[in-house]
Structures are given as structure tokens and as C-alpha cells.
Motif scaffolding. Structure first.
Motif, PDB file in Angstrom:
ATOM      1  N   ILE A   1      64.706 144.985  53.043  1.00  0.00           N
ATOM      2  CA  ILE A   1      64.203 146.158  53.767  1.00  0.00           C
ATOM      3  C   ILE A   1      62.696 146.054  53.962  1.00  0.00           C
ATOM      4  O   ILE A   1      62.173 146.309  55.056  1.00  0.00           O
ATOM      5  N   GLY A   2      61.987 145.677  52.910  1.00  0.00           N
ATOM      6  CA  GLY A   2      60.534 145.557  52.995  1.00  0.00           C
ATOM      7  C   GLY A   2      60.098 144.543  54.044  1.00  0.00           C
ATOM      8  O   GLY A   2      59.138 144.777  54.792  1.00  0.00           O
ATOM      9  N   LYS A   3      60.798 143.423  54.102  1.00  0.00           N
ATOM     10  CA  LYS A   3      60.468 142.396  55.090  1.00  0.00           C
ATOM     11  C   LYS A   3      60.667 142.917  56.502  1.00  0.00           C
ATOM     12  O   LYS A   3      59.836 142.689  57.392  1.00  0.00           O
ATOM     13  N   ALA A   4      61.771 143.644  56.715  1.00  0.00           N
ATOM     14  CA  ALA A   4      62.042 144.205  58.041  1.00  0.00           C
ATOM     15  C   ALA A   4      60.965 145.196  58.455  1.00  0.00           C
ATOM     16  O   ALA A   4      60.545 145.236  59.617  1.00  0.00           O
ATOM     17  N   VAL A   5      60.513 146.012  57.499  1.00  0.00           N
ATOM     18  CA  VAL A   5      59.446 146.971  57.788  1.00  0.00           C
ATOM     19  C   VAL A   5      58.148 146.237  58.114  1.00  0.00           C
ATOM     20  O   VAL A   5      57.483 146.526  59.123  1.00  0.00           O
ATOM     21  N   PHE A   6      57.770 145.294  57.277  1.00  0.00           N
ATOM     22  CA  PHE A   6      56.497 144.592  57.454  1.00  0.00           C
ATOM     23  C   PHE A   6      56.438 143.876  58.805  1.00  0.00           C
ATOM     24  O   PHE A   6      55.399 143.915  59.493  1.00  0.00           O
ATOM     25  N   GLU A   7      57.535 143.249  59.180  1.00  0.00           N
ATOM     26  CA  GLU A   7      57.567 142.516  60.442  1.00  0.00           C
ATOM     27  C   GLU A   7      57.518 143.437  61.649  1.00  0.00           C
ATOM     28  O   GLU A   7      57.249 142.985  62.773  1.00  0.00           O
ATOM     29  N   SER A   8      57.769 144.733  61.435  1.00  0.00           N
ATOM     30  CA  SER A   8      57.812 145.690  62.546  1.00  0.00           C
ATOM     31  C   SER A   8      56.556 146.543  62.654  1.00  0.00           C
ATOM     32  O   SER A   8      56.421 147.330  63.602  1.00  0.00           O
ATOM     33  N   LEU A   9      55.643 146.430  61.693  1.00  0.00           N
ATOM     34  CA  LEU A   9      54.487 147.332  61.643  1.00  0.00           C
ATOM     35  C   LEU A   9      53.652 147.304  62.920  1.00  0.00           C
ATOM     36  O   LEU A   9      53.166 148.338  63.369  1.00  0.00           O
ATOM     37  N   GLY A  10      53.484 146.131  63.503  1.00  0.00           N
ATOM     38  CA  GLY A  10      52.632 146.018  64.683  1.00  0.00           C
ATOM     39  C   GLY A  10      53.278 146.453  65.976  1.00  0.00           C
ATOM     40  O   GLY A  10      52.590 146.591  67.008  1.00  0.00           O
ATOM     41  N   ASP A  11      54.582 146.698  65.950  1.00  0.00           N
ATOM     42  CA  ASP A  11      55.311 147.006  67.183  1.00  0.00           C
ATOM     43  C   ASP A  11      55.666 148.474  67.344  1.00  0.00           C
ATOM     44  O   ASP A  11      56.127 148.883  68.416  1.00  0.00           O
ATOM     45  N   TYR A  12      55.471 149.265  66.277  1.00  0.00           N
ATOM     46  CA  TYR A  12      55.918 150.662  66.322  1.00  0.00           C
ATOM     47  C   TYR A  12      54.846 151.592  65.766  1.00  0.00           C
ATOM     48  O   TYR A  12      53.976 151.185  64.994  1.00  0.00           O
ATOM     49  N   ASP A  13      54.941 152.853  66.165  1.00  0.00           N
ATOM     50  CA  ASP A  13      54.019 153.880  65.688  1.00  0.00           C
ATOM     51  C   ASP A  13      54.540 154.588  64.447  1.00  0.00           C
ATOM     52  O   ASP A  13      53.795 155.324  63.789  1.00  0.00           O
ATOM     53  N   GLY A  14      55.802 154.394  64.135  1.00  0.00           N
ATOM     54  CA  GLY A  14      56.407 154.977  62.947  1.00  0.00           C
ATOM     55  C   GLY A  14      57.763 154.347  62.715  1.00  0.00           C
ATOM     56  O   GLY A  14      58.410 153.862  63.648  1.00  0.00           O
ATOM     57  N   ILE A  15      58.187 154.321  61.449  1.00  0.00           N
ATOM     58  CA  ILE A  15      59.476 153.729  61.088  1.00  0.00           C
ATOM     59  C   ILE A  15      60.237 154.707  60.206  1.00  0.00           C
ATOM     60  O   ILE A  15      59.676 155.268  59.261  1.00  0.00           O
ATOM     61  N   VAL A  16      61.511 154.918  60.521  1.00  0.00           N
ATOM     62  CA  VAL A  16      62.406 155.737  59.704  1.00  0.00           C
ATOM     63  C   VAL A  16      63.489 154.829  59.142  1.00  0.00           C
ATOM     64  O   VAL A  16      64.057 154.009  59.870  1.00  0.00           O
ATOM     65  N   ILE A  17      63.770 154.979  57.860  1.00  0.00           N
ATOM     66  CA  ILE A  17      64.822 154.194  57.207  1.00  0.00           C
ATOM     67  C   ILE A  17      65.914 155.146  56.752  1.00  0.00           C
ATOM     68  O   ILE A  17      65.654 156.061  55.957  1.00  0.00           O
ATOM     69  N   THR A  18      67.132 154.965  57.251  1.00  0.00           N
ATOM     70  CA  THR A  18      68.259 155.775  56.762  1.00  0.00           C
ATOM     71  C   THR A  18      68.878 155.049  55.578  1.00  0.00           C
ATOM     72  O   THR A  18      69.134 153.848  55.631  1.00  0.00           O
ATOM     73  N   HIS A  19      69.136 155.803  54.492  1.00  0.00           N
ATOM     74  CA  HIS A  19      69.470 155.190  53.202  1.00  0.00           C
ATOM     75  C   HIS A  19      70.351 156.150  52.419  1.00  0.00           C
ATOM     76  O   HIS A  19      70.253 157.371  52.560  1.00  0.00           O
ATOM     77  N   GLY A  20      71.208 155.618  51.574  1.00  0.00           N
ATOM     78  CA  GLY A  20      71.990 156.459  50.678  1.00  0.00           C
ATOM     79  C   GLY A  20      71.111 157.148  49.662  1.00  0.00           C
ATOM     80  O   GLY A  20      70.044 156.651  49.298  1.00  0.00           O
ATOM     81  N   THR A  21      71.563 158.303  49.165  1.00  0.00           N
ATOM     82  CA  THR A  21      70.706 159.111  48.296  1.00  0.00           C
ATOM     83  C   THR A  21      70.688 158.637  46.846  1.00  0.00           C
ATOM     84  O   THR A  21      69.715 158.887  46.127  1.00  0.00           O
TER      85      THR A  21
END
Length: 328
Positions: free
Chosen positions: A64-84
Motif C-alpha cells: 500500500i505504501g509503495k502505491a501511495v508513494f508512486e502516486s504522490l506526484g500525480d494526484y492532489d489527494g489519495i483515499v484508501i478504502t480499508h477494512g476496519t
């Protein structure tokens, strides 16, 4: 403005099966069922996992962290849907691995599947997306109109909709309709964005109970690289009847033993009572006011960088990502 939703599964992505609810929906399907439009904002989705969060492992935090890091420059915000069930562990892990993120990264989920008519999923997803569009850098959790810092969240109810609370720390904001009401701005370290996935998951969490034998403690702690000991109240180790103190002292001389508390609020203060001062003298590392989840994950993170007990003690006493109010 571009927002990315990363799907990882959980109740929010679940539908009924013959064997009970099972995570099976994509992030795109969740967004469609929630009936949320971008209102001019481009929302994209990406699925990297589709798991009941009971099945989440430390290796998945890295994914998950890798996916977020690789996307930081392309988006203004990131939402992660996850089990509670393990959301608070994942939000803590991302907070330590992903440093100085320049955009909002917001985890959310639901207590009822999006496929149920009374689901809280649309409400929580809308809260997360609304906050993600406001540009507050950091790792956060959105639940029941609240925005909470990722390292301060605990799940406090197994079934109720208001399942998460911010522990020993104020809520960051509340979302009402399209408005974000800011209550607290966290002072997070500044610097260049980085992703450091080095963790050592070989950490055991042991809950202190009346009658816990030294032999059991030693057997459980033997093969672990670190121990989180969940004590009573402000903290301490029993030595009457069963001398657990001696066993803990022996382990603490070889590997880090970090003490957290079974109490939800207040944190650990090993200077308060005689039993706590004994623990300090034995080498036990206090967790301060960190949550149990943040304590465990932080120890994994620190052990991924060093096995030296004194160095572990030093780093555990530093505030890395808002998890600790006062350094020690």
C-alpha cells in the motif's frame, strides 16, 4: 484537481455470500454504489488488494505504501478504502513509512458493507474525499464525519458505527456537507517525501494479566526480536507471588521491551509508582501516550533499522509522525 481512490478490500468492499460477507467489490464499484460524483473533480480508482482486513499482513503495508508513494506526484489527494479491523495498524504503518507526504492521504472504511441499504460507507467515503480535496498534507483516518491523525487512531467498538476514536490527541477536523471544520493542525516534520519500507514484523504483543507466569512470558518472548508488554494503568511489572519482573528484566537486557497500557487514555508513566520505577530500572521502554497500534508498528519500524537496544530506546522516545506528545 485529481483524487485517487486505492482499494484494498474490507467491509466497505463486501457483499453477502453463503459463508458470510466477503470483500469482492472494486473501488470503482464502491464509488458507483455510494452515488458520489466528483463535482468537477476527477476521481480515479485503483485496486491493489481485496482482503478482509483480518488478513492484512505487514507485507501488505509495504504494498500500500509503495502505491501511495508512486502516486504522490500525480494526484492532489489519495483515499484508501480499508477494512476496519486492522485499519489503525495500517494508518500507523503508512505514517512511519511515508514521511513528509505533500498531499492528504486518507484511510476510510465502513462497519456495514456498501451493498447494504443502511451502510455507513457512502457517508465515510464522502467524508474522506471531501477532506482529501482540501490539501492538508499527512496521513489521516476519516470515519463518521471525523478526521483523525493516522498514528492516533484506535478501533473502540466492534459493531457500532462510531467505531474509531482519536486517542490522547484532538480530532483534526469535522466534515459537514462540503465544509471542513478544522479543529487542530498537527505539527508534522517537514522535508522531502520519502518511502522507507524497512520493518521487522517479528514483534510479539503480550497482555499482562494476573497469574501470567514468568515461564510463559519467556517462552513467548524467546524468538521475538522485540516485545510490547501491555500493562495495567500507568505501568508496572508484578513481582509478588510470580516474579514476572525477573523474567522481563532478563529479556529487556537482550532485546527491547516496550510497555504500553490496557487503559485507553492517559498513556504510560513509569515514574509514577514503585512498580513502574522498577520497570524502568530493568530497562523497559515506556510507550508514553502512543496507542497500542502505533506502539507495535513503531517498534517494528525501528527494529527494521536497528537491533541495538539503546538505539531502539532512543528512537522509540522520539516523535516521528505525531504519535507521541512528549519525547522521553
Amino acid at each position: 484537481m485529481r483524487i485517487l481512490i486505492i482499494g484494498t478490500g474490507g467491509t466497505i468492499a463486501s457483499a453477502r455470500t453463503e459463508k458470510g460477507y466477503k470483500a469482492k467489490l472494486t473501488a470503482g464499484e464502491i464509488l458507483e454504489l455510494a452515488g458520489i460524483s466528483g463535482n468537477g473533480v476527477k476521481i480515479e480508482t485503483r485496486d491493489i488488494l481485496n482482503l478482509d482486513s483480518t488478513l492484512i499482513q505487514p507485507e501488505d503495508w509495504v504494498t500500500i505504501g509503495k502505491a501511495v508513494f508512486e502516486s504522490l506526484g500525480d494526484y492532489d489527494g489519495i483515499v484508501i478504502t480499508h477494512g476496519t479491523d486492522t485499519l489503525a495498524y495500517t494508518s500507523s504503518a503508512l505514517s512511519f513509512m511515508l514521511r513528509h507526504v505533500p498531499i492528504p492521504v486518507v484511510l476510510t472504511g465502513s462497519m456495514l458493507p456498501i451493498t447494504e441499504s443502511n451502510s455507513d460507507a457512502p457517508r465515510n467515503l464522502k467524508t474522506a474525499l471531501t477532506f482529501a480535496m482540501k490539501g492538508f498534507p499527512g496521513i489521516y483516518v476519516a470515519f463518521m464525519d471525523k478526521i483523525m491523525l493516522g498514528t492516533r487512531v484506535s478501533k473502540v467498538h466492534s459493531l457500532g458505527l462510531n467505531a474509531f476514536q482519536s486517542i490522547n490527541y484532538p480530532d483534526i477536523a469535522y466534515v459537514k456537507d462540503e465544509e471542513v471544520v478544522v479543529r487542530h493542525r498537527p505539527e508534522l516534520p517537514e522535508g522531502e517525501p520519502s518511502f522507507d519500507p524497512r520493518i521487522d514484523p517479528n514483534v510479539v504483543h503480550i497482555r499482562l494479566t494476573p497469574g501470567l507466569s514468568p515461564e510463559v512470558f519467556l517462552a513467548v518472548a524467546e524468538k521475538a526480536h522485540g516485545v510490547v508488554l501491555e500493562g495495567y494503568g500507568a505501568g508496572g511489572i508484578p513481582y509478588r507471588g510470580r516474579n514476572l519482573f525477573e523474567a522481563v528484566s532478563r529479556v529487556a537486557g537482550e532485546k527491547p521491551v516496550v510497555m504500553t497500557t490496557q487503559a485507553l487514555y492517559g498513556g504510560v508513566d513509569l515514574t509514577r509508582y514503585e512498580v513502574g520505577r522498577r520497570a524502568l530500572e530493568a530497562g523497559v521502554i515506556p510507550a508514553g501516550d502512543m496507542t497500542k497500534e502505533a506502539t507495535l508498528v513503531k517498534l517494528m519500524y525501528v527494529l527494521g533499522h536497528t537491533k541495538d537496544v539503546e538505539e531502539v530506546r532512543r528512537i522509540m522516545g522520539r516523535n516521528l509522525a505525531g504519535e507521541l506528545s512528549s519525547a522521553f
